[in-house]
Design a protein around this motif. Structure first.
Motif, short mmCIF file in Angstrom:
data_model
loop_
_atom_site.label_atom_id
_atom_site.label_comp_id
_atom_site.label_asym_id
_atom_site.label_seq_id
_atom_site.Cartn_x
_atom_site.Cartn_y
_atom_site.Cartn_z
N THR A 27 0.83 -1.20 0.00
CA THR A 27 0.00 0.00 0.00
C THR A 27 0.87 1.25 0.00
O THR A 27 0.60 2.21 -0.75
CB THR A 27 -0.96 0.00 1.21
OG1 THR A 27 -1.76 -1.18 1.16
CG2 THR A 27 -1.85 1.23 1.22
N GLN B 200 -7.25 12.75 -0.66
CA GLN B 200 -8.51 12.09 -1.05
C GLN B 200 -8.37 11.37 -2.39
O GLN B 200 -8.83 10.25 -2.54
CB GLN B 200 -9.66 13.11 -1.11
CG GLN B 200 -10.98 12.43 -1.45
CD GLN B 200 -12.17 13.34 -1.23
OE1 GLN B 200 -12.06 14.35 -0.55
NE2 GLN B 200 -13.30 12.95 -1.78
N GLN B 201 -7.72 12.00 -3.37
CA GLN B 201 -7.53 11.35 -4.67
C GLN B 201 -6.66 10.09 -4.54
O GLN B 201 -6.96 9.07 -5.16
CB GLN B 201 -6.88 12.32 -5.66
CG GLN B 201 -7.78 13.44 -6.11
CD GLN B 201 -7.02 14.49 -6.91
OE1 GLN B 201 -6.01 15.01 -6.46
NE2 GLN B 201 -7.53 14.78 -8.11
N ALA C 76 -6.26 8.27 -1.78
CA ALA C 76 -7.04 7.29 -1.02
C ALA C 76 -8.05 6.57 -1.92
O ALA C 76 -8.18 5.34 -1.87
CB ALA C 76 -7.75 7.96 0.15
N GLU C 77 -8.75 7.32 -2.76
CA GLU C 77 -9.73 6.71 -3.66
C GLU C 77 -9.06 5.77 -4.65
O GLU C 77 -9.57 4.68 -4.92
CB GLU C 77 -10.50 7.80 -4.42
CG GLU C 77 -11.48 8.57 -3.55
CD GLU C 77 -12.09 9.77 -4.27
OE1 GLU C 77 -11.79 10.01 -5.46
OE2 GLU C 77 -12.87 10.49 -3.61
N THR C 78 -7.91 6.16 -5.17
CA THR C 78 -7.21 5.34 -6.16
C THR C 78 -6.75 4.02 -5.58
O THR C 78 -6.81 2.99 -6.25
CB THR C 78 -6.01 6.12 -6.74
OG1 THR C 78 -6.48 7.34 -7.30
CG2 THR C 78 -5.29 5.32 -7.80
N HIS D 149 -8.01 2.63 -2.79
CA HIS D 149 -9.11 2.04 -2.02
C HIS D 149 -8.86 2.04 -0.51
O HIS D 149 -8.97 1.03 0.16
CB HIS D 149 -9.42 0.62 -2.52
CG HIS D 149 -9.63 0.57 -4.00
ND1 HIS D 149 -10.71 1.15 -4.63
CD2 HIS D 149 -8.88 0.02 -5.00
CE1 HIS D 149 -10.62 0.96 -5.93
NE2 HIS D 149 -9.51 0.28 -6.18
N THR E 51 -9.51 4.77 3.06
CA THR E 51 -10.19 5.99 3.49
C THR E 51 -9.12 7.07 3.68
O THR E 51 -7.92 6.79 3.76
CB THR E 51 -10.99 5.77 4.80
OG1 THR E 51 -10.09 5.33 5.80
CG2 THR E 51 -12.10 4.76 4.58
N VAL E 52 -9.56 8.30 3.78
CA VAL E 52 -8.63 9.43 3.79
C VAL E 52 -7.71 9.41 5.02
O VAL E 52 -6.50 9.62 4.89
CB VAL E 52 -9.41 10.76 3.72
CG1 VAL E 52 -8.49 11.95 3.93
CG2 VAL E 52 -10.12 10.89 2.37
N CYS F 174 -4.83 6.90 4.86
CA CYS F 174 -3.96 7.30 3.76
C CYS F 174 -3.09 8.48 4.19
O CYS F 174 -1.88 8.48 3.96
CB CYS F 174 -4.81 7.64 2.53
SG CYS F 174 -3.83 8.04 1.07
#
Length: 151
Positions: free
Chosen positions: A5, A22-23, A25-27, A29, A31-32, A35
């Protein structure tokens, strides 16, 4: 040690350091919050040293890479300190390496043109006594990356 990770985070940041947490974290998978903690941890450990902007050299009229091969005049601490200070003081030097083999040091110098390199060369040889200096001008940049392999 870093896990897969962390490597994904580092890979994303190497490609685009402007990504928001946030970007990222989303990429990957996540949470913010976790990350963000991972990124903070990577910075605290010194794995992420700094975040920088890569500039367009052509638009800045800095299109020539010169590889400068230096042979030391002396092999002692005083000479090395003088050489290191000279290299540090010359902004055209983008990379400097102490080498094994016949050449003692390799510099990558970025300049506008041959005349700019000549001015650089004169400043270098006036700051430190060298046994030999030779230069090769890159004809074409075939590959360049700041991205480290994280496999």
């Amino acid at each position: 040690m870093i896990d897969s990770t962390d490597k994904k985070i580092l890979d994303l940041l190497q490609s685009d350091a402007t990504l928001s947490v946030q970007q990222i974290a989303e990429t990957i998978h996540l949470t913010v919050s976790p990350c963000w903690r991972r990124i903070q941890n990577l910075e605290a450990k010194g794995i992420i040293e700094k975040r920088v902007a890569l500039l367009n050299r052509a638009q800045l009229d800095l299109g020539i890479d010169v590889f400068v091969f230096v042979r030391a005049k002396a092999h002692n601490e005083a000479w090395l300190e003088q050489f290191s200070a000279a290299v540090d003081s010359l902004p055209e030097v983008c990379e400097a390496y102490r080498m094994s083999g016949e050449v003692d040091y390799l510099l990558r110098v970025v300049v506008k043109d041959i005349q700019a390199y000549d001015r650089f060369y004169k400043r270098l040889v006036n700051r430190v006594e060298l046994a030999d200096v030779s230069s090769s001008f890159a004809m074409e940049r075939m590959k360049y990356t700041t991205k480290l392999p994280l496999e």
